[in-house]
Design an enzyme around this catalytic site. Structure first.
Site, mmCIF file in Angstrom:
data_model
loop_
_atom_site.group_PDB
_atom_site.id
_atom_site.type_symbol
_atom_site.label_atom_id
_atom_site.label_comp_id
_atom_site.label_asym_id
_atom_site.label_seq_id
_atom_site.Cartn_x
_atom_site.Cartn_y
_atom_site.Cartn_z
ATOM 1 C CG HIS A 146 3.840 4.041 8.617
ATOM 2 N ND1 HIS A 146 3.921 4.863 7.509
ATOM 3 C CD2 HIS A 146 3.451 2.823 8.150
ATOM 4 C CE1 HIS A 146 3.584 4.167 6.431
ATOM 5 N NE2 HIS A 146 3.309 2.935 6.795
ATOM 6 C CE LYS A 203 27.018 -2.750 -6.718
ATOM 7 N NZ LYS A 203 27.267 -1.737 -7.756
ATOM 8 N NE ARG A 209 -1.723 -2.154 2.776
ATOM 9 C CZ ARG A 209 -1.850 -3.413 2.358
ATOM 10 N NH1 ARG A 209 -2.873 -3.760 1.652
ATOM 11 N NH2 ARG A 209 -0.946 -4.333 2.650
ATOM 12 C CB THR A 210 3.480 2.538 2.240
ATOM 13 O OG1 THR A 210 2.727 2.162 3.391
ATOM 14 C CG2 THR A 210 4.130 3.881 2.485
ATOM 15 N NE ARG A 260 7.335 0.832 4.714
ATOM 16 C CZ ARG A 260 6.121 0.294 4.741
ATOM 17 N NH1 ARG A 260 5.963 -0.977 4.466
ATOM 18 N NH2 ARG A 260 5.066 1.019 5.055
HETATM 19 C C1 NCD Z 1 1.871 -0.968 8.187
HETATM 20 C C2 NCD Z 1 3.391 -0.801 8.282
HETATM 21 O O1 NCD Z 1 4.093 -1.018 7.302
HETATM 22 O O2 NCD Z 1 3.799 -0.440 9.365
HETATM 23 N N1 NCD Z 1 1.427 -1.167 6.867
HETATM 24 C C3 NCD Z 1 1.204 -0.090 6.070
HETATM 25 O O3 NCD Z 1 2.052 0.719 5.831
HETATM 26 N N2 NCD Z 1 -0.042 0.066 5.601
HETATM 27 C C4 NCD Z 1 1.318 -1.972 9.129
HETATM 28 C C5 NCD Z 1 1.865 -3.375 9.104
HETATM 29 O O4 NCD Z 1 2.787 -3.700 8.359
HETATM 30 O O5 NCD Z 1 1.345 -4.183 9.882
#
Ligand code: NCD
Length: 305
Positions: free
Chosen positions: A129, A80, A51-52, A101
């Protein structure tokens, strides 16, 4: 340079403004279709995501911009031995804005210190997040028409769940919020978060009992037990089924309850709940694209200043 590393980087007024922009984009997408022409977003994902990353990419495309990046750090020079700082320094030569991320807490903050373009924290380890939180705030706003005077139950892995930490931070700035923290002892909210809540004199209770908490909740935020953050698989297996939301557990819930989940779900919510009008998690995922469009617009605008 304005970055989004944690939700406190945005004031409540700015969040209100972004929610308004996201709603305007939903109503009039064509008016935004060319706003980022000639601009590039880089998505640097050192940890898995559906999703993100894809909502960031869809957001940039729907603004008329382009996307570069990687979704598997194994294919990048980090394999590397390149440092996050060097990777970001280089990528900021190619892109106008970066969503990152990383499995290490604090990596996006380190990146922001080196970057010549805005950095967005798309999740750092078990820490924060903030863009999921913007998604959650937009969803709560659309469902409830407000962000204050709500009782919010947060259920599941409150220890490692970064979305929970950022959402509590965000909601700590609105009045009349009661937090009900529902978890097994082993997955309690970290003490640094509880200390922050006590310092700010926030109204919160901790319980293990989801059903007992249910009747008072306006929002129920379910979470996945974060397998990848456990030190022992045995411990994960022992805790993974701590909470499974099934229709019978909603017997005493409000008719107006909103059930959120950042997703992915493993088995915390029975699929039979998906058709319940109180289930908001798929519209929440859609909202994620619109609020990220508003965020990209805002940070690119600020970068011009
Ligand atoms: C979450 C995350 O990555 O922290 N997912 C997301 O970004 N929608 C929650 C999860 O991974 O459980």
């Amino acid at each position: 340079m304005r970055h989004l590393i944690d939700i406190f980087d945005l004031s409540p007024a700015e969040i209100d403004e972004m929610i308004a922009v996201a709603c305007d984009i939903m109503d009039k997408p064509q008016e935004y279709a060319h706003k980022c022409e000639g601009k590039k977003l880089a998505t640097l994902f050192f940890e898995p995501s559906t999703r993100t990353r894809l909502s960031f990419e869809a957001a940039m495309y729907e603004l008329g911009g382009h996307v570069i990046g990687f979704s598997d750090a194994g294919n990048s020079s980090s394999s590397k031995g390149e440092s996050v700082s060097d990777t970001v320094k280089v990528v900021s030569c190619y892109a106008d804005i970066i969503a990152m991320r990383h499995f290490k807490e604090g990596a996006p903050m380190v990146a922001a210190m080196k970057s010549d373009v805005p950095i967005i924290n798309a999740g750092d380890g078990g820490h924060n997040h903030p863009t999921q939180t913007l998604t959650d705030l937009l969803t709560i706003h659309r469902e409830k028409g407000r962000l204050d005077n709500l009782t919010i139950g947060l259920c599941g892995d409150l220890k490692f769940g970064r979305t929970v930490h950022s959402l509590i931070d965000a909601m700590s700035r609105y009045s009349g919020i009661k937090f009900v923290l529902i978890s097994p002892e082993e997955l309690r909210l970290p003490s640094y978060m509880r200390d922050m809540m006590a310092e700010k004199d926030l109204d919160y209770v901790e319980t293990r009992d989801l059903e007992a908490a249910m009747p008072e909740l306006d929002v129920l935020y379910m979470t996945r037990v974060q397998r990848e953050r456990f030190f022992s698989e045995e411990e994960y297996l022992r805790l993974k089924n701590s909470y499974i939301l099934t229709p019978d557990k909603l017997t005493n819930a409000k008719q107006t309850l909103s059930i959120l989940h950042p997703l992915p779900r493993v088995n915390e919510i029975a699929t039979s709940i998906d058709s319940d009008p109180r289930a908001c998690y798929f519209s929440q995922a859609l909202n994620g694209k619109f609020i990220r469009m508003a965020l990209i617009l805002k940070l690119l605008e600020e970068a011009k200043k």
